[in-house]
Write a protein that holds these residues in place. Structure first.
Motif, PDB file in Angstrom:
ATOM      1  N   ASP A   1      48.266 -21.449  15.505  1.00 15.68           N
ATOM      2  CA  ASP A   1      49.459 -21.183  14.756  1.00 15.68           C
ATOM      3  C   ASP A   1      50.054 -20.186  15.182  1.00 15.68           C
ATOM      4  N   TYR A   2      51.073 -20.794  15.787  1.00 19.40           N
ATOM      5  CA  TYR A   2      52.077 -19.626  16.739  1.00 19.40           C
ATOM      6  C   TYR A   2      52.714 -18.630  15.750  1.00 19.40           C
ATOM      7  N   ASP A   3      52.786 -19.070  14.643  1.00 20.55           N
ATOM      8  CA  ASP A   3      53.643 -18.143  13.592  1.00 20.55           C
ATOM      9  C   ASP A   3      52.883 -17.174  13.068  1.00 20.55           C
ATOM     10  N   ALA A   4      51.480 -17.211  13.109  1.00 17.00           N
ATOM     11  CA  ALA A   4      50.554 -16.194  12.630  1.00 17.00           C
ATOM     12  C   ALA A   4      50.498 -15.074  13.664  1.00 17.00           C
ATOM     13  N   GLU A   5      50.857 -15.353  14.644  1.00 19.62           N
ATOM     14  CA  GLU A   5      50.843 -14.318  15.885  1.00 19.62           C
ATOM     15  C   GLU A   5      51.959 -13.237  15.513  1.00 19.62           C
ATOM     16  N   LYS A   6      51.552 -12.058  16.092  1.00 24.25           N
ATOM     17  CA  LYS A   6      52.272 -10.764  15.864  1.00 24.25           C
ATOM     18  C   LYS A   6      53.778 -11.120  16.442  1.00 24.25           C
ATOM     19  N   GLY A   7      54.586 -10.751  16.068  1.00 25.00           N
ATOM     20  CA  GLY A   7      56.041 -10.845  16.409  1.00 25.00           C
ATOM     21  C   GLY A   7      56.467 -12.295  16.547  1.00 25.00           C
ATOM     22  N   ARG A   8      56.115 -13.302  16.165  1.00 30.09           N
ATOM     23  CA  ARG A   8      56.489 -14.437  16.481  1.00 30.09           C
ATOM     24  C   ARG A   8      56.972 -15.138  15.131  1.00 30.09           C
ATOM     25  N   GLY A   9      57.558 -16.314  15.188  1.00 29.51           N
ATOM     26  CA  GLY A   9      57.972 -17.038  13.877  1.00 29.51           C
ATOM     27  C   GLY A   9      59.453 -17.255  13.830  1.00 29.51           C
ATOM     28  N   PRO A  10      60.116 -18.180  13.077  1.00 30.82           N
ATOM     29  CA  PRO A  10      61.667 -18.443  13.085  1.00 30.82           C
ATOM     30  C   PRO A  10      62.342 -17.065  12.637  1.00 30.82           C
ATOM     31  N   GLU A  11      61.789 -16.552  11.403  1.00 32.21           N
ATOM     32  CA  GLU A  11      62.501 -15.719  10.729  1.00 32.21           C
ATOM     33  C   GLU A  11      62.814 -14.438  11.610  1.00 32.21           C
TER      34      GLU A  11
ATOM     35  N   ILE B   1      57.851 -24.654   7.498  1.00 29.66           N
ATOM     36  CA  ILE B   1      57.225 -25.926   7.800  1.00 29.66           C
ATOM     37  C   ILE B   1      56.341 -25.406   8.871  1.00 29.66           C
ATOM     38  N   THR B   2      55.023 -25.700   8.704  1.00 33.58           N
ATOM     39  CA  THR B   2      53.908 -25.284   9.532  1.00 33.58           C
ATOM     40  C   THR B   2      54.144 -25.496  11.027  1.00 33.58           C
ATOM     41  N   ILE B   3      53.976 -24.841  11.926  1.00 30.74           N
ATOM     42  CA  ILE B   3      53.946 -25.516  13.356  1.00 30.74           C
ATOM     43  C   ILE B   3      52.527 -25.696  13.896  1.00 30.74           C
ATOM     44  N   ALA B   4      51.554 -25.155  13.115  1.00 24.76           N
ATOM     45  CA  ALA B   4      49.832 -25.368  13.134  1.00 24.76           C
ATOM     46  C   ALA B   4      49.471 -26.817  13.573  1.00 24.76           C
ATOM     47  N   PHE B   5      48.741 -26.532  14.681  1.00 26.35           N
ATOM     48  CA  PHE B   5      48.227 -27.946  15.172  1.00 26.35           C
ATOM     49  C   PHE B   5      46.554 -27.612  15.482  1.00 26.35           C
ATOM     50  N   VAL B   6      45.624 -28.438  15.559  1.00 28.12           N
ATOM     51  CA  VAL B   6      44.252 -28.536  15.855  1.00 28.12           C
ATOM     52  C   VAL B   6      43.978 -29.007  17.382  1.00 28.12           C
ATOM     53  N   ALA B   7      43.822 -27.937  18.400  1.00 22.39           N
ATOM     54  CA  ALA B   7      43.600 -28.166  19.575  1.00 22.39           C
ATOM     55  C   ALA B   7      42.070 -28.871  19.636  1.00 22.39           C
ATOM     56  N   THR B   8      42.027 -29.997  20.092  1.00 24.34           N
ATOM     57  CA  THR B   8      40.614 -30.792  19.977  1.00 24.34           C
ATOM     58  C   THR B   8      40.445 -31.008  21.828  1.00 24.34           C
ATOM     59  N   SER B   9      41.596 -31.028  22.686  1.00 29.07           N
ATOM     60  CA  SER B   9      41.192 -30.782  24.061  1.00 29.07           C
ATOM     61  C   SER B   9      42.071 -30.203  24.690  1.00 29.07           C
ATOM     62  N   GLU B  10      42.212 -30.039  25.827  1.00 33.42           N
ATOM     63  CA  GLU B  10      43.239 -28.917  26.632  1.00 33.42           C
ATOM     64  C   GLU B  10      42.992 -29.482  28.193  1.00 33.42           C
ATOM     65  N   TYR B  11      44.105 -29.166  28.790  1.00 35.24           N
ATOM     66  CA  TYR B  11      44.213 -29.417  30.196  1.00 35.24           C
ATOM     67  C   TYR B  11      43.738 -28.461  31.025  1.00 35.24           C
ATOM     68  N   HIS B  12      42.824 -28.624  31.868  1.00 36.67           N
ATOM     69  CA  HIS B  12      42.355 -27.731  32.974  1.00 36.67           C
ATOM     70  C   HIS B  12      43.354 -27.912  34.140  1.00 36.67           C
ATOM     71  N   ILE B  13      43.497 -26.781  34.915  1.00 29.80           N
ATOM     72  CA  ILE B  13      44.545 -26.973  35.909  1.00 29.80           C
ATOM     73  C   ILE B  13      43.397 -26.784  37.159  1.00 29.80           C
ATOM     74  N   GLU B  14      43.509 -27.808  38.066  1.00 32.15           N
ATOM     75  CA  GLU B  14      42.582 -27.787  39.294  1.00 32.15           C
ATOM     76  C   GLU B  14      43.362 -27.564  40.363  1.00 32.15           C
TER      77      GLU B  14
END
Length: 192
Positions: free
Chosen positions: A55-65, A19-32
């Motif tokens: 997509d955190y699973d696509a990053e090196k060393g990440r993912g459930p397996e 199951i993909t964990i991917a999402f589209v980031a359309t906004s973000e919180y800026h910390i002020e």
């Protein structure tokens, strides 16, 4: 929708990870920081000029397996959600009392929501809420005082979701990601 929820052992992580964990980031919180931080921190939602897929699973060393070989998962649990056709449509991975997992703060009275994912076509239909209720139930069964959840400042939808589930923002780590200095780690807590 009729959902069946099950507690499963971590050996299901390979199929859970389908199951993909991917999402589209359309906004973000800026910390002020206000008054150099002495006046607190302000989270300001800012639209992203060019939305992008995370997509955190696509990053090196990440993912459930990969987690199977990284930590001792004896105290971990997978909450799995199945539809009427017995198809895995979502789930969450919960961690508890695991040496070397700094996310758990070396505490045995805290459980961590390590990961939560729902198939994109089932998002927004109550699957995540049902999974969260089962996750809270599991953490209570371990006599934990809190369930901890980590998000990033570019996952505004997840932040809103966890707040709707009764989580409160506990800490903001502005410099948590060396390779992504523009992102902050937001740690949420549900008191049990």
């Amino acid at each position: 929708m009729n959902i069946t929820l099950k507690y499963e052992k971590p050996d299901v992580l390979p199929s859970y990870g389908d199951i993909t964990i991917a999402f589209v980031a359309t906004s973000e919180y800026h910390i002020e920081p206000l008054e150099q931080g002495l006046g607190g921190l302000l989270l300001r939602e800012v639209p992203i000029e060019r939305p992008y897929t995370v997509d955190y699973d696509a990053e090196k060393g990440r993912g459930p397996e990969r987690w199977l070989n990284r930590w001792d998962l004896r105290n971990w649990c997978v909450v799995s959600a199945y539809n009427e056709q017995e198809e895995r449509i979502g789930g969450a991975v919960l961690a508890y009392d695991t040496p070397g997992v700094h996310f758990l703060e070396d505490r045995t009275d805290i459980a961590g929501l390590w990961d939560l994912r729902v198939k994109p076509i089932f998002r927004g239909q109550g699957v995540g809420k049902a999974i969260m209720e089962k996750a809270v139930e599991w953490a209570r069964s371990k006599e934990c005082k809190q369930l901890k959840i980590e998000t990033q400042s570019n996952n505004v939808a997840a932040c809103r979701f966890y707040a709707q589930q009764g989580a409160h923002l506990g800490t903001i780590e502005r410099y948590a990601y060396e390779d992504k200095p523009h992102l902050a780690r937001l740690n949420w807590y549900i008191d049990l």
